[in-house]
Write a protein that holds these residues in place. Sequence first.
Motif, PDB file in Angstrom:
ATOM      1  N   UNK A  55       0.818  -1.208   0.000  1.00  0.00           N
ATOM      2  CA  UNK A  55       0.000   0.000   0.000  1.00  0.00           C
ATOM      3  C   UNK A  55       0.851   1.257   0.000  1.00  0.00           C
ATOM      4  N   UNK A  56       0.242   2.324  -0.484  1.00  0.00           N
ATOM      5  CA  UNK A  56       0.876   3.634  -0.540  1.00  0.00           C
ATOM      6  C   UNK A  56       0.307   4.523   0.566  1.00  0.00           C
ATOM      7  N   UNK A  57       1.200   5.235   1.241  1.00  0.00           N
ATOM      8  CA  UNK A  57       0.820   6.103   2.342  1.00  0.00           C
ATOM      9  C   UNK A  57       1.307   7.517   2.071  1.00  0.00           C
ATOM     10  N   UNK A  58       0.573   8.503   2.637  1.00  0.00           N
ATOM     11  CA  UNK A  58       0.967   9.891   2.529  1.00  0.00           C
ATOM     12  C   UNK A  58       1.580  10.382   3.825  1.00  0.00           C
ATOM     13  N   UNK A  59       2.745  11.007   3.724  1.00  0.00           N
ATOM     14  CA  UNK A  59       3.427  11.597   4.880  1.00  0.00           C
ATOM     15  C   UNK A  59       3.848  13.014   4.478  1.00  0.00           C
ATOM     16  N   UNK A  60       2.939  13.983   4.593  1.00  0.00           N
ATOM     17  CA  UNK A  60       3.197  15.330   4.069  1.00  0.00           C
ATOM     18  C   UNK A  60       4.420  16.017   4.674  1.00  0.00           C
ATOM     19  N   UNK A  61       4.800  15.644   5.886  1.00  0.00           N
ATOM     20  CA  UNK A  61       6.002  16.216   6.485  1.00  0.00           C
ATOM     21  C   UNK A  61       7.280  15.541   6.051  1.00  0.00           C
ATOM     22  N   UNK A  62       7.174  14.567   5.154  1.00  0.00           N
ATOM     23  CA  UNK A  62       8.338  13.798   4.710  1.00  0.00           C
ATOM     24  C   UNK A  62       8.248  12.367   5.199  1.00  0.00           C
ATOM     25  N   UNK A  63       8.783  11.457   4.401  1.00  0.00           N
ATOM     26  CA  UNK A  63       8.792  10.033   4.769  1.00  0.00           C
ATOM     27  C   UNK A  63       9.669   9.840   6.003  1.00  0.00           C
ATOM     28  N   UNK A  64       9.147   9.079   6.973  1.00  0.00           N
ATOM     29  CA  UNK A  64       9.884   8.784   8.205  1.00  0.00           C
ATOM     30  C   UNK A  64       9.373   7.447   8.726  1.00  0.00           C
ATOM     31  N   UNK A  65      10.119   6.391   8.458  1.00  0.00           N
ATOM     32  CA  UNK A  65       9.728   5.034   8.840  1.00  0.00           C
ATOM     33  C   UNK A  65      10.890   4.403   9.600  1.00  0.00           C
ATOM     34  N   UNK A  66      10.594   3.815  10.758  1.00  0.00           N
ATOM     35  CA  UNK A  66      11.631   3.180  11.576  1.00  0.00           C
ATOM     36  C   UNK A  66      11.468   1.664  11.515  1.00  0.00           C
ATOM     37  N   UNK A  67      12.542   0.984  11.131  1.00  0.00           N
ATOM     38  CA  UNK A  67      12.601  -0.478  11.172  1.00  0.00           C
ATOM     39  C   UNK A  67      13.455  -0.868  12.365  1.00  0.00           C
ATOM     40  N   UNK A  68      12.928  -1.769  13.205  1.00  0.00           N
ATOM     41  CA  UNK A  68      13.665  -2.200  14.387  1.00  0.00           C
ATOM     42  C   UNK A  68      13.793  -3.718  14.389  1.00  0.00           C
ATOM     43  N   UNK A  69      15.025  -4.188  14.409  1.00  0.00           N
ATOM     44  CA  UNK A  69      15.316  -5.593  14.650  1.00  0.00           C
ATOM     45  C   UNK A  69      15.648  -5.682  16.133  1.00  0.00           C
ATOM     46  N   UNK A  70      14.712  -6.190  16.964  1.00  0.00           N
ATOM     47  CA  UNK A  70      14.864  -6.074  18.420  1.00  0.00           C
ATOM     48  C   UNK A  70      16.196  -6.619  18.917  1.00  0.00           C
ATOM     49  N   UNK A  71      16.824  -5.817  19.776  1.00  0.00           N
ATOM     50  CA  UNK A  71      18.099  -6.215  20.366  1.00  0.00           C
ATOM     51  C   UNK A  71      19.277  -6.137  19.426  1.00  0.00           C
ATOM     52  N   UNK A  72      19.031  -5.703  18.176  1.00  0.00           N
ATOM     53  CA  UNK A  72      20.110  -5.687  17.199  1.00  0.00           C
ATOM     54  C   UNK A  72      20.338  -4.311  16.598  1.00  0.00           C
ATOM     55  N   UNK A  73      19.327  -3.804  15.887  1.00  0.00           N
ATOM     56  CA  UNK A  73      19.567  -2.609  15.088  1.00  0.00           C
ATOM     57  C   UNK A  73      18.262  -1.841  14.888  1.00  0.00           C
ATOM     58  N   UNK A  74      18.393  -0.516  14.884  1.00  0.00           N
ATOM     59  CA  UNK A  74      17.284   0.354  14.476  1.00  0.00           C
ATOM     60  C   UNK A  74      17.732   1.123  13.244  1.00  0.00           C
ATOM     61  N   UNK A  75      16.882   1.152  12.215  1.00  0.00           N
ATOM     62  CA  UNK A  75      17.199   1.850  10.970  1.00  0.00           C
ATOM     63  C   UNK A  75      16.026   2.740  10.597  1.00  0.00           C
ATOM     64  N   UNK A  76      16.321   4.019  10.328  1.00  0.00           N
ATOM     65  CA  UNK A  76      15.280   4.969   9.937  1.00  0.00           C
ATOM     66  C   UNK A  76      15.415   5.268   8.444  1.00  0.00           C
ATOM     67  N   UNK A  77      14.303   5.142   7.717  1.00  0.00           N
ATOM     68  CA  UNK A  77      14.228   5.532   6.310  1.00  0.00           C
ATOM     69  C   UNK A  77      13.527   6.884   6.254  1.00  0.00           C
ATOM     70  N   UNK A  78      14.253   7.903   5.795  1.00  0.00           N
ATOM     71  CA  UNK A  78      13.660   9.242   5.715  1.00  0.00           C
ATOM     72  C   UNK A  78      13.829   9.800   4.304  1.00  0.00           C
ATOM     73  N   UNK A  79      12.959  10.738   3.967  1.00  0.00           N
ATOM     74  CA  UNK A  79      13.021  11.425   2.678  1.00  0.00           C
ATOM     75  C   UNK A  79      12.141  12.662   2.773  1.00  0.00           C
ATOM     76  N   UNK A  80      12.492  13.707   2.018  1.00  0.00           N
ATOM     77  CA  UNK A  80      11.640  14.889   1.968  1.00  0.00           C
ATOM     78  C   UNK A  80      10.382  14.634   1.125  1.00  0.00           C
ATOM     79  N   UNK A  81      10.353  13.537   0.386  1.00  0.00           N
ATOM     80  CA  UNK A  81       9.151  13.203  -0.388  1.00  0.00           C
ATOM     81  C   UNK A  81       8.017  12.817   0.556  1.00  0.00           C
TER      82      UNK A  81
END
Length: 262
Positions: free
Chosen positions: A187-213
């Motif tokens: 699915x497609x989502x709208x984030x008017x303030x810019x894309x900001x999605x956090x992926x968390x692999x518990x106990x291992x790593x947190x990765x943020x995907x950001x974009x001005x789009x």
Amino acid sequence: MSDEDITLTAGDAEVTVQPGNGGRVGGLRIGGVELLRQGQRFGCFPMVPWCGRIRDGRFLDGAAVRQMPLNAPPHAIHGTARDGAWRTARTSTAEAVITYELVDPWPHPGRVTQVVALTEDALTLTMSVETYESSFPAQIGWHPWFNRNLGGEDVTLDFAPAWQEERGDDHLPTGNRVEPKPGPWDDCFGMPGGVDVTLTWPGQLELKVTSRQEWVVVYDEQDAAVCVEPQTGPPNGLNTAPRLVTPLEPLEASTTWSWRRL
């Protein structure tokens, strides 16, 4: 220069760039752990000159109706550049610049430039589309396949979109915006303030995907990987929300993935 694989390094982060395989990022390793699904069609590929599906492979280009190959029948999907060989313009230890010339079946000549820049805790991908001649509609996006599991617990996704594009039976947005629903998603989502999605692999790593789009497609219907795809418009956007590339105004976009250990 050649289209051979390029390795970038910064601290304990290592990236493989594959100009000859559709200009994709073939791997991202942090402390030796591979974050991207491996395989010829995976990694993270550029979606250009369009993102997602075009309805029936057809879009309006000025007064002309253009037909793209139906590589996801009954639609055309994810652009043409991921199927072509890109060329290396220049490289350094932590940055690569690669280019792709738009050719048939795309009806307009143009150049796509992608910059892959690595630091110890972030990867930034920047892409532009330029035209030498006539103006044309285009989109830019990225399609990363993040491994669902890095050897511990499955990844979790956290994001707060303003809306979700209602998806029709044909997998394309209907034009209605609805309250975000729980997954699984394609699915497609709208984030008017810019894309900001956090992926968390518990106990291992947190990765943020950001974009001005302001558009992001999330796809997590496969067991092996989840996809978080920032893009300059929604699926079928060449028809519903065209962005014009002109000789004076290229189309540009970027996304940054930043990470920290947990």
